[in-house]
Design an enzyme around this catalytic site. Structure first.
Site, PDB file in Angstrom:
ATOM      1  N   HIS A 161       0.832  -1.207   0.000  1.00 52.86           N
ATOM      2  CA  HIS A 161       0.000   0.000   0.000  1.00 52.86           C
ATOM      3  C   HIS A 161       0.870   1.261   0.000  1.00 52.86           C
ATOM      4  O   HIS A 161       2.031   1.226   0.430  1.00 52.86           O
ATOM      5  CB  HIS A 161      -0.849   0.046   1.281  1.00 52.86           C
ATOM      6  CG  HIS A 161      -2.003  -0.910   1.307  1.00 52.86           C
ATOM      7  ND1 HIS A 161      -2.242  -1.748   2.356  1.00 52.86           N
ATOM      8  CD2 HIS A 161      -3.018  -1.123   0.421  1.00 52.86           C
ATOM      9  CE1 HIS A 161      -3.345  -2.455   2.132  1.00 52.86           C
ATOM     10  NE2 HIS A 161      -3.834  -2.097   0.963  1.00 52.86           N
ATOM     11  N   CYS A 242      -2.818   0.415   9.893  1.00 53.50           N
ATOM     12  CA  CYS A 242      -3.902  -0.454   9.392  1.00 53.50           C
ATOM     13  C   CYS A 242      -4.927  -0.842  10.431  1.00 53.50           C
ATOM     14  O   CYS A 242      -6.043  -1.203  10.071  1.00 53.50           O
ATOM     15  CB  CYS A 242      -3.395  -1.776   8.866  1.00 53.50           C
ATOM     16  SG  CYS A 242      -1.804  -1.790   8.242  1.00 53.50           S
TER      17      CYS A 242
HETATM   18  C1  CIR Z   1      -4.068  -7.680   3.342  1.00 54.67           C
HETATM   19  O1  CIR Z   1      -3.265  -8.187   2.552  1.00 54.67           O
HETATM   20  O2  CIR Z   1      -5.064  -7.096   2.957  1.00 54.67           O
HETATM   21  C2  CIR Z   1      -3.794  -7.817   4.820  1.00 54.67           C
HETATM   22  N1  CIR Z   1      -3.182  -9.078   5.072  1.00 54.67           N
HETATM   23  C3  CIR Z   1      -2.918  -6.693   5.322  1.00 54.67           C
HETATM   24  C4  CIR Z   1      -3.571  -5.361   5.201  1.00 54.67           C
HETATM   25  C5  CIR Z   1      -2.754  -4.273   5.757  1.00 54.67           C
HETATM   26  N2  CIR Z   1      -3.431  -3.020   5.661  1.00 54.67           N
HETATM   27  C6  CIR Z   1      -2.842  -1.863   5.537  1.00 54.67           C
HETATM   28  O3  CIR Z   1      -1.632  -1.790   5.390  1.00 54.67           O
HETATM   29  N3  CIR Z   1      -3.602  -0.789   5.480  1.00 54.67           N
END
Ligand code: CIR
Length: 250
Positions: A161, A242
């Site tokens: 991201h 997150c």
């Molecule tokens: C994903 O791949 O969607 C989750 N395992 C990790 C999401 C992390 N979110 C973020 O960095 N905003």
């Protein structure tokens, strides 16, 4: 002025989470829950009222609530996450946000994850990534433009991201990994230590930063840090931004 931090409990299915740039290793559920509790205590200690969205135990990535909405003072835009497995997460988050904000919704074929959106004042940076497409950036622009925000789309390479690569750490300062993102030359840039590529994700609460203990070299460059052990959730490719959506209510 009150800061509310929305969080969501760590589900028992977390070992089935999406992974893109990280190899799968077992996540200890108890340790992940303890670290998440420590994170909530840090939010509380920095003056946030922590409000939990109900557990979604069958949604492995639901703890990463940031991806479900983009919230500014005037409106909350409910996302359409890039990973299909994550699309069911947003309804319960919208139900809570409805108490505090006007809602807008991203619609197909657009996809956008909140982790790809960095809001600095009235400038909104959107990372075009494996999760967020141009339609997502354009729909977000349509929802935010009436409130005076400009939306700038920029490609993210190598990171999941945008906010894996850059976050705001001061009024005019960003923490950045320039291997993964270009630009931000209008800001003072603090570079991550080259040995810590994942270290650009810091969560700013007022003048303080919630920041992982895992990145000591980069941390030495930062001021007013509240360090948390986020190593277990990092195995699910999550960072400190997150796990919450922080909003201000008057
Ligand atoms: C994903 O791949 O969607 C989750 N395992 C990790 C999401 C992390 N979110 C973020 O960095 N905003």
């Amino acid at each position: 002025m009150l800061r509310i931090a929305l969080t969501r409990p760590v589900p028992s299915s977390i070992n089935q989470c999406e992974l893109t740039h990280v190899a799968r290793t077992p996540i200890d559920l108890d340790a992940a829950r303890e670290q998440h509790a420590e994170y909530e205590r840090a939010l509380d200690a920095l003056g946030c009222r922590v409000e939990r969205v109900p557990l979604a135990d069958d949604m492995p990535d639901s703890v990463f609530i940031e991806d479900n909405a983009v919230v500014v003072d005037e409106v909350a835009v409910i996302t359409r996450p890039g990973a299909e497995s994550r699309r069911g997460e947003t309804a319960a988050v919208a139900d809570v946000l409805r108490r505090y904000r006007l809602l807008r919704f991203i619609e197909a074929p657009a996809t956008i994850d909140g982790g790809d959106v960095l809001v600095i004042g009235k400038r909104v940076f959107v990372g075009i990534s494996q999760r967020t497409n141009i339609d997502g950036a354009n729909q977000l622009r349509r929802h935010l433009a009436p409130f005076g925000y400009t939306v700038e789309a920029l490609p993210v390479h190598g990171a999941l991201h945008l906010k894996s690569a850059v976050t705001q750490i001061g009024d005019n300062t960003v923490l950045i990994n320039r291997q993964w993102i270009n630009g931000f030359d209008d800001y003072q840039r603090v570079d991550v230590d080259p040995s810590e590529p994942f270290a650009a994700n810091a969560l700013r609460i007022g003048d303080a930063l919630i920041y992982p203990t895992m990145f000591p070299r980069t941390r030495a460059k930062l001021r007013n840090v509240r360090a948390v052990d986020a190593s277990e959730l990092a195995k699910a490719e999550g960072g400190v931004t997150c796990c919450s959506i922080v909003l201000v209510v008057n």
